[in-house]
Motif scaffolding. Structure first.
Motif, PDB file in Angstrom:
ATOM      1  N   UNK A 175       0.787  -1.110  -0.048  1.00 51.14           N
ATOM      2  CA  UNK A 175      -0.100   0.003  -0.054  1.00 51.14           C
ATOM      3  C   UNK A 175       0.994   1.257  -0.019  1.00 51.14           C
ATOM      4  N   UNK A 176       1.927   1.344   0.816  1.00 47.66           N
ATOM      5  CA  UNK A 176       2.981   2.067   0.908  1.00 47.66           C
ATOM      6  C   UNK A 176       3.367   2.750  -0.515  1.00 47.66           C
ATOM      7  N   UNK A 177       3.765   1.550  -1.026  1.00 46.08           N
ATOM      8  CA  UNK A 177       4.451   1.665  -2.228  1.00 46.08           C
ATOM      9  C   UNK A 177       3.705   2.132  -3.438  1.00 46.08           C
ATOM     10  N   UNK A 178       2.176   1.625  -3.526  1.00 49.26           N
ATOM     11  CA  UNK A 178       1.372   2.159  -4.511  1.00 49.26           C
ATOM     12  C   UNK A 178       1.151   3.724  -4.137  1.00 49.26           C
ATOM     13  N   UNK A 179       1.117   4.205  -2.843  1.00 52.84           N
ATOM     14  CA  UNK A 179       0.959   5.906  -2.481  1.00 52.84           C
ATOM     15  C   UNK A 179       2.395   6.258  -2.972  1.00 52.84           C
ATOM     16  N   UNK A 180       3.616   5.814  -2.928  1.00 59.51           N
ATOM     17  CA  UNK A 180       4.705   6.055  -3.411  1.00 59.51           C
ATOM     18  C   UNK A 180       4.593   6.607  -4.803  1.00 59.51           C
ATOM     19  N   UNK A 181       4.038   5.563  -5.641  1.00 62.51           N
ATOM     20  CA  UNK A 181       4.230   5.624  -7.167  1.00 62.51           C
ATOM     21  C   UNK A 181       3.068   6.264  -7.796  1.00 62.51           C
ATOM     22  N   UNK A 182       2.007   6.830  -6.933  1.00 66.81           N
ATOM     23  CA  UNK A 182       1.045   7.513  -7.307  1.00 66.81           C
ATOM     24  C   UNK A 182      -0.209   6.817  -7.754  1.00 66.81           C
ATOM     25  N   UNK A 204      -2.345   5.692  -5.142  1.00 65.17           N
ATOM     26  CA  UNK A 204      -3.323   5.789  -4.054  1.00 65.17           C
ATOM     27  C   UNK A 204      -3.885   6.911  -3.817  1.00 65.17           C
ATOM     28  N   UNK A 205      -5.032   7.271  -3.274  1.00 59.76           N
ATOM     29  CA  UNK A 205      -5.466   8.546  -2.730  1.00 59.76           C
ATOM     30  C   UNK A 205      -5.094   8.738  -1.426  1.00 59.76           C
ATOM     31  N   UNK A 206      -5.333   7.538  -0.582  1.00 55.12           N
ATOM     32  CA  UNK A 206      -4.708   7.645   0.670  1.00 55.12           C
ATOM     33  C   UNK A 206      -4.326   6.330   0.880  1.00 55.12           C
ATOM     34  N   UNK A 207      -3.461   6.035   1.982  1.00 54.96           N
ATOM     35  CA  UNK A 207      -2.789   4.842   2.562  1.00 54.96           C
ATOM     36  C   UNK A 207      -3.249   4.488   3.871  1.00 54.96           C
ATOM     37  N   UNK A 208      -3.608   3.551   4.437  1.00 55.98           N
ATOM     38  CA  UNK A 208      -3.782   3.060   5.768  1.00 55.98           C
ATOM     39  C   UNK A 208      -2.950   1.724   5.844  1.00 55.98           C
ATOM     40  N   UNK A 223      -2.525  11.577   2.155  1.00 59.77           N
ATOM     41  CA  UNK A 223      -2.606  11.150   3.826  1.00 59.77           C
ATOM     42  C   UNK A 223      -2.239   9.746   3.965  1.00 59.77           C
ATOM     43  N   UNK A 224      -1.506   9.585   4.972  1.00 66.03           N
ATOM     44  CA  UNK A 224      -1.072   8.303   5.550  1.00 66.03           C
ATOM     45  C   UNK A 224      -1.466   7.979   7.110  1.00 66.03           C
ATOM     46  N   UNK A 225      -1.968   6.741   7.208  1.00 64.77           N
ATOM     47  CA  UNK A 225      -2.023   6.485   8.585  1.00 64.77           C
ATOM     48  C   UNK A 225      -1.178   5.194   8.701  1.00 64.77           C
ATOM     49  N   UNK A 226      -0.281   4.992   9.946  1.00 65.72           N
ATOM     50  CA  UNK A 226       0.301   3.898  10.382  1.00 65.72           C
ATOM     51  C   UNK A 226      -0.307   3.421  11.523  1.00 65.72           C
ATOM     52  N   UNK A 227      -0.660   1.987  11.428  1.00 69.85           N
ATOM     53  CA  UNK A 227      -1.411   1.860  12.735  1.00 69.85           C
ATOM     54  C   UNK A 227      -0.830   0.567  13.109  1.00 69.85           C
ATOM     55  N   UNK A 270       7.260  11.471   8.597  1.00 68.54           N
ATOM     56  CA  UNK A 270       6.870  12.383   9.523  1.00 68.54           C
ATOM     57  C   UNK A 270       5.524  12.870   9.359  1.00 68.54           C
ATOM     58  N   UNK A 271       5.094  12.946   8.269  1.00 66.61           N
ATOM     59  CA  UNK A 271       3.582  13.485   8.098  1.00 66.61           C
ATOM     60  C   UNK A 271       2.355  12.590   8.521  1.00 66.61           C
ATOM     61  N   UNK A 272       2.839  11.310   8.413  1.00 65.07           N
ATOM     62  CA  UNK A 272       1.792  10.147   8.901  1.00 65.07           C
ATOM     63  C   UNK A 272       1.153  10.116  10.197  1.00 65.07           C
ATOM     64  N   UNK A 273       0.061   9.973  10.317  1.00 67.61           N
ATOM     65  CA  UNK A 273      -0.628   9.580  11.562  1.00 67.61           C
ATOM     66  C   UNK A 273      -0.278   8.438  12.208  1.00 67.61           C
ATOM     67  N   UNK A 274       0.304   8.256  13.468  1.00 71.56           N
ATOM     68  CA  UNK A 274       0.693   7.050  14.113  1.00 71.56           C
ATOM     69  C   UNK A 274      -0.416   6.673  15.064  1.00 71.56           C
ATOM     70  N   UNK A 275      -1.174   5.488  14.829  1.00 71.33           N
ATOM     71  CA  UNK A 275      -2.198   5.186  15.869  1.00 71.33           C
ATOM     72  C   UNK A 275      -1.888   3.825  16.669  1.00 71.33           C
ATOM     73  N   UNK A 276      -2.092   3.921  17.786  1.00 70.16           N
ATOM     74  CA  UNK A 276      -1.893   2.641  18.547  1.00 70.16           C
ATOM     75  C   UNK A 276      -3.153   1.874  18.706  1.00 70.16           C
ATOM     76  N   UNK A 277      -3.354   0.574  18.225  1.00 71.13           N
ATOM     77  CA  UNK A 277      -4.370  -0.064  18.363  1.00 71.13           C
ATOM     78  C   UNK A 277      -4.376  -1.064  19.637  1.00 71.13           C
ATOM     79  N   UNK A 278      -4.939  -0.621  20.670  1.00 67.56           N
ATOM     80  CA  UNK A 278      -4.959  -1.152  21.821  1.00 67.56           C
ATOM     81  C   UNK A 278      -5.553  -2.701  21.909  1.00 67.56           C
ATOM     82  N   UNK A 279      -4.816  -3.712  22.412  1.00 69.94           N
ATOM     83  CA  UNK A 279      -5.442  -4.972  22.442  1.00 69.94           C
ATOM     84  C   UNK A 279      -5.303  -5.958  21.169  1.00 69.94           C
TER      85      UNK A 279
END
Length: 275
Positions: free
Chosen positions: A103-110, A112-116, A215-219, A240-249
Motif C-alpha cells: 500500500x505504501x509503495x502504491x502511494x509512493x508511485x501515485x 493511491x488517494x490515501x494509505x492506511x 494522507x498516510x495512517x500507520x496503525x 513524518x507527516x503520517x498519523x501513527x495510531x496505537x491499536x490497543x489489544x
C-alpha cells in the motif's frame, strides 16, 4: 479476473467486490487471503466500493507465471495494472503486513488517494526481519504438517484456535473454526509464500522514502508479536507527516481483534483525503 499487462504474460487475480462509492482497495499479508478483511468488509462497504484481492500466489489467485518475480519492483506495477483491469483509478489503499508495504509503495508511485498501513512490513532491523521470517516459516511448516482432519479438530476448540493463530491474533478465540481452517489452508497452499520471502531476503526490503502527496495512517497493534510496535516509531520517523495510531489489544492482524476500531481508522484516513 484475468489481468493483461503490456509486455508480459497474463496473470489471474481473485477478488471480492462490494458496495458503492469512492473505491477502497484491501491488501492482505503474506500467507493470508482476502477473507482476512471479512470482519471489516461490510462496514466499509456501507459507504464505499470495497475491493479485497487475493494477491498473486496467495488465496485463490494462482502463482505469477514466468518470468515474473515477487520483488517489489515487479509486484507493485502488476498491482497498478490490476487496478486498471478493475476499472479503479487511485483508490484509498489499505494493507496489512506485506499488504501494508505494498500500500505504501502504491502511494509512493501515485496509485493511491490515501494509505492506511496496518503493521506494515519494511521498517525492521535486520535481526527483526530474520526473526519475522523465521516465525513465518515455522507457521508455514506447522500448517503443512497438519492433516485436514487434525486441523478441523483443533479449530473446533478455543485452545486449538489459539495454538494455530495466536502468533497473528491477540484474540484468536474470536475467529470462527471455519475461518481458522480456511486461513491455515491458505498459508499451507500459498504458491507465492517461498518466493516472496526469498525476494525479501535478497533485496533487503525496507521502506525508506517519505510520502508527502497523500494522507498516510500507520496503525500498530500493541500486542503485535510478529512486527513489534517499536517498528511503528521508525515508520513515523520515515514518514513524518503520517498519523501513527496505537491499536490497543490488537495483534499483527488487527481486523479480527478490533474490527470497529480498524474500520474507524480507515474511514478517518479516507475522510482526510476527501477533505
Amino acid at each position: 479476473m484475468r489481468v493483461r499487462p503490456s509486455g508480459g504474460p497474463d496473470f489471474e487475480v481473485v477478488h471480492e467486490r462490494r458496495g458503492s462509492g469512492a473505491p477502497v482497495l484491501l491488501l492482505h499479508g503474506i500467507g493470508h487471503h482476502w477473507q482476512a478483511w471479512e470482519p471489516v468488509l461490510s462496514a466499509l462497504a456501507a459507504s464505499h466500493e470495497v475491493v479485497a484481492v487475493d494477491l498473486p500466489g496467495f488465496g485463490a489467485s494462482p502463482a505469477l507465471p514466468p518470468p515474473y518475480d515477487y520483488d517489489l519492483g515487479t509486484v507493485v506495477p502488476l498491482l497498478a495494472r490490476t487496478l486498471e483491469a478493475l476499472g479503479i483509478e487511485r483508490p484509498h489503499v489499505v494493507g496489512n503486513s506485506l499488504g501494508g508495504l505494498l500500500a505504501l509503495e502504491l502511494g509512493l508511485h501515485g496509485h493511491a488517494r490515501s494509505v492506511t498501513a496496518l503493521s506494515p512490513a519494511g521498517f525492521w532491523t535486520e535481526p527483526e526481519r530474520r526473526y519475522a521470517f523465521g516465525v513465518l516459516r515455522g507457521m508455514r511448516a506447522g500448517a503443512s504438517a497438519l492433516p485436514d482432519g487434525a486441523l478441523r479438530g483443533l479449530a473446533r476448540t478455543a485452545a486449538g484456535r489459539a495454538a494455530l493463530t495466536s502468533t497473528i491474533y491477540a484474540r484468536p478465540g474470536r475467529r470462527s473454526p471455519e475461518a481458522v481452517v480456511a486461513e491455515t489452508r491458505a498459508l499451507r497452499d500459498a504458491a507465492g509464500f517461498a518466493p516472496t520471502l526469498a525476494a525479501g531476503r535478497r533485496d533487503d526490503v525496507r521502506f525508506t522514502r517519505d510520502l508527502t502527496d497523500v494522507p498516510v495512517t500507520l496503525a500498530w497493534g500493541d500486542r503485535d508479536r510478529l512486527l513489534p510496535p517499536r517498528q511503528g516509531v521508525r515508520a513515523k520517523q520515515t514518514i513524518p507527516g503520517a498519523r501513527l495510531v496505537r491499536l490497543n489489544g490488537c495483534g499483527h492482524v488487527p481486523m479480527n481483534d478490533d474490527p470497529a476500531r480498524v474500520t474507524r481508522v480507515v474511514l478517518d484516513t479516507v475522510a482526510r483525503a476527501t477533505a
